[in-house]
Each structure stands twice: as C-alpha cells, then as structure tokens.
Design an enzyme around this catalytic site. Structure first.
Site: not given
Length: 455
Positions: A111, A250, A252, A254
């Site tokens: 992430s 960010d 990833d 999400d």
C-alpha cells in the site's frame, strides 16, 4: 482473533525478512489454495477434479516479481488455477475477481509503505476482504508440510490481457451518464504505483484535461515523495499548471486525497462528507461509519445533517465489517480510504474521487467551496517506534501522562493511543478545538512513550 501472520491488512513486512520471503509466500499460497479447494468442494460449486481459480495482481515494487512467482507456485501445488494481471490497483483486483466469477483475489502490495516493504492481501469471491475465520484457517495451514497434488491436478496460469481496460470501464460506470468532466483541468498523482497506467485514462475519457505525475514507476520509487501520503507534490503541481484540482492516490490506489486550485489538501473525512451530502440529496442516508481517527468535526457535521455515526477500529476492513453489520453504505478513514458500497465492494481511490467530482458537478462552483464546508479540528499524530512485545498499555509512566493529557483538554478533545497494524509503531493522536493545547499534549505524551520504550 489472535493473529500469527495476518495484520489488519493481510501479511506485510520488510522484503527478505520473515514473513515476506519466497518460501513463506509459497506456503501462504499453498495454504490459501487448500482452503479454497475445500470451500469449493464443501459448497458444491465445484466437483472433485475441477480446479478453482484465483486472480493475482500487484503494485509496482520490484519485489512483486519474486513474490508473484512464489504465490503462483503455491497455488499451483494446491491445484488452483491462477490468473495474472500484473500491476493493478487493489480495488481493481476486487472488482475483477467478482466480475470473472473467480474464487479469490490476491494483491501483492504494501500500500502506502516504501518500496522495500511488501505484503499479501486477499479478497473473497464477492470482492471483499476475507473473514477472520477464513484467515485463521489459512494461517493454520501455513506451517503444515507442502504436499503437491498429482501432476494432472496441478493448477495452470494464464495472463488476462484486457484487465486494465475492464477496470477503466468499471470506474467510469460509477459516474452518472448525464454528467462529464469537460472543462476541468485535473492533475492526477499515481504515486508511481499500481494505477500509473489506469487513473489518467479514467478521468480523460470522462472529458477532463489530465496532467499525470507520479506515473513513472521504476520498482524503487513507489510512494517516494508523491501520492496520497505526500500530497505536497500534488499541491505544487496543481498551482504550477493552474489546474482546477488535483487527485492523489497511494501505491495500490485504494486511498485518495484531493487538492483545490489554490493547493489546499482535503483528506478522507472532508471527501467522505461531500459524498454523503451528495447522496443525501438523492435519498436518506441510514448512517456513516468512521474510525477512532475520524475528526470530531466530521461527527458533528453529520449530527447537523441528522445522520447517525459510528466509529470502528482503524483499518478499512473494520469499517466494512461495521457497515455490513449495520446495513449502511458509506464509511471511511481520514487517511483517504472511502467506502461507497453502492458503487464498489471495497475502498477505491479512483471511484471515490469520481463520487466527489459528481458532487462538484451537481453543486457547481469549485472544490474549495464544496469541501471547505467542513472545518476540521486540529489533530496531531505522532508515530513513536516500538520495541516488539513492549507492553505499552500497562506501562505506569504512559498511563499517568495519558490521564494528565486528557485532563488538560478540559473535555474539548480526544486522545488515542494505538499500535500500528502494519509497522512497529505506536500512534499517538490528540485532537481538540485549541491547536496549541493539542500540540503540547501530543508532544508530552509522545515524549513519555519514548522514555518508557527506551527504559
């Protein structure tokens, strides 16, 4: 549930250090595959000899190649087919798993963490995070011997070439057909992450003029001074290009943060309120879920709208669990995780940004006018490194200073201490109406934690 390997968002750590090693990840894939095979046989959806299938996506970290291969080997050994999509946002994996009727989705990502970290997280066939009970069964099997199925039953791997296009169309479908983004100049910061080849296309195809930054991943630069965790880069770019607004994702994709034409950053609380107010014009909103970190001003704003509010533990999985329990549709975190369950089964930075843009188009004006209606209370978060196993909850120094700090706020603020679920840190958060009191209280409490840890 006492977790041995899984944290609040899958298994995560430093690459090359346990558990983010090829050997462990192969065993993780094998155990997850065996659980999936058992689930499919028990449900009657598959017969013996038929193989379930999973989707594997990843972000742009260089370690993703290694971990992808290890996961693929583990699933194949368990008799599970693998569909590979390469770099793909976490919410895209959730969507594609559901759309392709697969048994699970797997994301290789840490992430918002630096490139040298990585992790593995799972989605169910419905595009939601795995239940605790399923994670517990996977954990229980990781330490068991890896026994390969017969050669004829081994899983096979194939690559899905049109995955990005499918997801782009899905994102666009969450924006009203009678609206567009024509006339808007938008800077999109992809954090050199998984959305580098996707996000700009979504907003451009809806009519916006798009300027992309953070869209040149090299395996080592994900989240480095860009993206939702470093929005200053987006602020500078918006002002420099005289854009109408900016969107920061960010690593990833999400999470989302947004920036107005003047460079002011708006966080998840402010963006979620804009979405909720927009939905409220269409139908009643049953309630909203935040977390222990949600700004007190957000709670007060919902009270004025007569919308119920509840706080879950920190982490989007806990927000989702509470939304399910209550039958509500909207929730999120100030970090930028926003859940709109009327649009997607999980938090999605691109989809969330589109919902804010929808509100902007409906109300007219600019982002500052739309989002400036929520004035956040001063909130200071200080991360203090922890020694593994340190019993901070029971330490007398920390407890004594905590009581002093709470008294100093005179009932007009909140104090929160919590251990990070992804890093060896204790997060010290203080919030209140008076910025000076908040700062002094947070520094005092953080100093006490440092002293306690060092002693």
């Amino acid at each position: 549930m006492a977790r041995k390997y899984f944290g609040t968002d899958g298994v995560r750590g430093r690459v090359g250090q346990f558990p983010i090693t090829p050997d462990f990840v192969m065993h993780l894939g094998y155990s997850a595959g065996r659980v999936l095979v058992g689930n499919e046989l028990a449900s009657g959806r598959h017969k013996a000899g038929e193989r379930p299938a999973v989707l594997i996506g990843k972000d742009t970290r260089i370690s993703g190649y290694m971990l992808e291969a290890a996961l693929e080997a583990g699933f194949s050994a368990a008799g599970v087919d693998v569909c590979l999509v390469g770099p793909m946002p976490t919410p895209a994996v959730a969507y594609l798993t559901r759309a392709l009727r697969l048994q699970a989705g797997v994301v290789i990502s840490a992430s918002h963490n630096p490139y040298y970290d990585n992790g593995i997280k799972f989605f169910s066939a419905h595009g939601t995070k795995l239940d605790d009970e399923v994670e517990a069964r996977i954990e229980a099997g990781i330490d068991q011997p890896l026994v390969c199925v017969d050669s004829a039953d081994l899983g096979r791997a194939r690559r899905i070439d049109d995955a990005a296009g499918r997801y782009i169309e899905f994102c666009k479908s969450t924006f009203p057909n009678d609206l567009d983004l024509r006339g808007l100049k938008i800077v999109v910061d992809c954090a050199h992450g998984a959305a580098y080849h996707i996000a700009s296309h979504v907003f451009h195809e809806l009519g916006a003029e798009v300027i992309a930054i953070g869209a040149e991943p090299n395996g080592l630069n994900i989240n480095q001074s860009v993206g939702a965790t470093a929005p200053a880069a987006l602020s500078r770019a918006v002002v420099a290009h005289q854009a109408d607004l900016g969107i920061a994702l960010d690593g990833d994709a999400d999470r989302v943060m947004m920036v107005d034409a003047g460079g002011t950053v708006y966080d998840g609380d402010q963006l979620l309120l804009a979405v909720v107010r927009s939905r409220l014009r269409q139908a009643p909103v049953a309630g909203v879920v935040g977390t222990l970190m949600t700004n007190l001003a957000f709670e007060h704003a919902l009270a004025k709208l007569q919308i119920p509010f509840a706080r879950a533990g920190v982490g989007d999985r806990y927000v989702l669990e509470m939304l399910r329990d209550k039958g509500w549709l909207f929730g999120g975190e100030n970090s930028g995780h926003i859940l709109c369950l009327d649009r997607h089964s999980t938090g999605d930075g691109i989809v969330s940004a589109l919902q804010v843009l929808c509100a902007l188009r409906e109300e007219g004006g600019d982002l500052a006018a739309l989002l400036g209606q929520l004035t956040l209370y001063p909130q200071l978060l200080i991360n203090v490194p922890l020694v593994k196993g340190f019993a901070w909850k029971d330490h007398p120094l920390i407890g004594g200073v905590l009581r002093q700090v709470e008294l100093s706020l005179e009932g007009e603020g909140r104090v929160l201490l919590r251990a990070s679920g992804t890093e060896p840190l204790l997060r010290v958060m203080v919030e209140g109406r008076d910025a000076q009191k908040v700062s002094a209280a947070a520094e005092k409490l953080a100093a006490a934690v440092r002293e306690a840890v060092s002693s």
